[in-house]
Write an enzyme that holds these catalytic residues in place. Structure first.
Site, PDB file in Angstrom:
ATOM      1  N   LEU A 105      28.309  -1.060 -29.411  1.00 42.69           N
ATOM      2  CA  LEU A 105      29.066  -0.023 -28.606  1.00 42.69           C
ATOM      3  C   LEU A 105      30.251   0.427 -29.216  1.00 42.69           C
ATOM      4  O   LEU A 105      31.106  -0.619 -29.342  1.00 42.69           O
ATOM      5  CB  LEU A 105      29.304  -0.655 -27.369  1.00 42.69           C
ATOM      6  CG  LEU A 105      28.431  -0.953 -25.971  1.00 42.69           C
ATOM      7  CD1 LEU A 105      28.791  -1.504 -24.690  1.00 42.69           C
ATOM      8  CD2 LEU A 105      27.967   0.691 -25.578  1.00 42.69           C
ATOM      9  N   ASP A 106      30.588   1.613 -29.231  1.00 39.29           N
ATOM     10  CA  ASP A 106      31.846   2.010 -30.058  1.00 39.29           C
ATOM     11  C   ASP A 106      32.892   1.627 -29.209  1.00 39.29           C
ATOM     12  O   ASP A 106      32.971   1.226 -28.096  1.00 39.29           O
ATOM     13  CB  ASP A 106      31.681   3.454 -30.215  1.00 39.29           C
ATOM     14  CG  ASP A 106      31.809   4.432 -28.989  1.00 39.29           C
ATOM     15  OD1 ASP A 106      32.612   4.332 -28.396  1.00 39.29           O
ATOM     16  OD2 ASP A 106      30.613   5.246 -28.591  1.00 39.29           O
ATOM     17  N   ALA A 107      34.144   1.592 -29.730  1.00 41.01           N
ATOM     18  CA  ALA A 107      35.206   1.160 -29.288  1.00 41.01           C
ATOM     19  C   ALA A 107      35.792   1.797 -28.078  1.00 41.01           C
ATOM     20  O   ALA A 107      36.217   0.969 -26.916  1.00 41.01           O
ATOM     21  CB  ALA A 107      36.395   1.066 -30.299  1.00 41.01           C
ATOM     22  N   ASP A 108      35.594   2.988 -27.907  1.00 39.63           N
ATOM     23  CA  ASP A 108      35.752   3.706 -26.656  1.00 39.63           C
ATOM     24  C   ASP A 108      34.821   3.389 -25.373  1.00 39.63           C
ATOM     25  O   ASP A 108      35.129   3.815 -24.326  1.00 39.63           O
ATOM     26  CB  ASP A 108      35.884   5.188 -26.811  1.00 39.63           C
ATOM     27  CG  ASP A 108      36.893   5.551 -27.921  1.00 39.63           C
ATOM     28  OD1 ASP A 108      38.155   4.848 -28.014  1.00 39.63           O
ATOM     29  OD2 ASP A 108      36.710   6.603 -28.680  1.00 39.63           O
ATOM     30  N   SER A 109      33.798   3.119 -25.622  1.00 40.15           N
ATOM     31  CA  SER A 109      32.662   2.566 -24.770  1.00 40.15           C
ATOM     32  C   SER A 109      32.646   1.310 -24.274  1.00 40.15           C
ATOM     33  O   SER A 109      33.323   0.586 -24.777  1.00 40.15           O
ATOM     34  CB  SER A 109      31.339   2.888 -25.323  1.00 40.15           C
ATOM     35  OG  SER A 109      31.372   4.256 -25.890  1.00 40.15           O
TER      36      SER A 109
END
Length: 239
Positions: A105-109
């Site tokens: 999961l990308d950092a912002d998600s």
């Protein structure tokens, strides 16, 4: 114990996925009884000495998979050279050994992320040929019209390559934003965010609610729990 392929044994040790283990073999990082191993070689860990970068390979006595509700700002990796927070740091130190994120999961998600020492499970969940479902709830800017939602459902090409169809439902609208539920069977880099941007409705918040049949339920953000074998359903069947 019967001899097995080295990439499977390395993955079973929880060090990496099976595909990454194949790269380690190609790079000459694996030896068996002191001899450089090749892709396709087999070994029996009960009588063969297997090393990675000179360190003995230790197979876990039991497999372990955790479901983590990842907060935003935390990286889906075991270690970050820049000192940013990682998902393993959300676990007690005694729970971290051998675990690695299953997918990303990308950092912002935020939301559902699995951590496991089971290389076979990692392969089944991340390899494109298995096409397992991942469910998301996503707030986007504006009110996407039906024609835009149909384009999204059909699969929006990215990087010149077609995307698979997406299950998509519009849940509600609030203060100039729309909540969508999406189910994807592929996991291309920042796929939802990039698609939403192309369609003119950028993502405001992205939360994964389930990986396959394993859902967050009421698990608080930043918390984790063990995944019981009975939760996997068809994922429990070896490929």
């Amino acid at each position: 114990m019967v001899a097995d392929r080295l990439q499977k044994l390395v993955a079973a040790a929880g060090l990496c996925s099976r595909r990454e283990a194949e790269t380690w073999l190609r790079d000459g990082r694996v030896r068996v009884n002191g001899d450089l191993a090749q892709l396709g070689d087999r070994a029996d860990p009960s009588c063969d000495r297997i090393t990675i970068d000179g360190q003995p390979l230790e197979l876990p006595r039991t497999t372990l998979t955790l479901l983590l509700n990842k907060p935003p700002g935390v990286l889906s990796t075991c270690h970050d050279p820049h000192g940013r927070p990682t998902v393993l740091e959300l676990l007690p130190p005694q729970r971290r050994r051998g675990l690695h994120p299953v997918g990303r999961l990308d950092a912002d998600s935020r939301g559902a992320l699995l951590l496991s020492n089971d290389g076979d499970l990692t392969l089944r969940l991340t390899h494109p040929r298995y096409g397992h479902r991942k469910t998301y709830q996503v707030w986007v800017e504006g009110w996407p019209p039906l024609a835009t939602l149909e384009r999204w459902r059909a699969g929006v090409p990215l990087d010149g390559l077609p995307s698979q169809p997406v299950e998509l439902h519009r849940l509600r609208h609030h203060r100039g934003a729309t909540l969508l539920e999406l189910v994807l069977r592929e996991g291309r880099n920042r796929q939802i965010r990039r698609t939403a941007e192309i369609l003119g409705h950028p993502v405001l918040d992205l939360r994964r609610t389930a990986v396959g049949p394993v859902g967050l339920g009421d698990l608080p953000e930043g918390s984790w729990r063990e995944v019981e074998p009975g939760e996997w359903g068809p994922l429990a069947v070896a490929p």
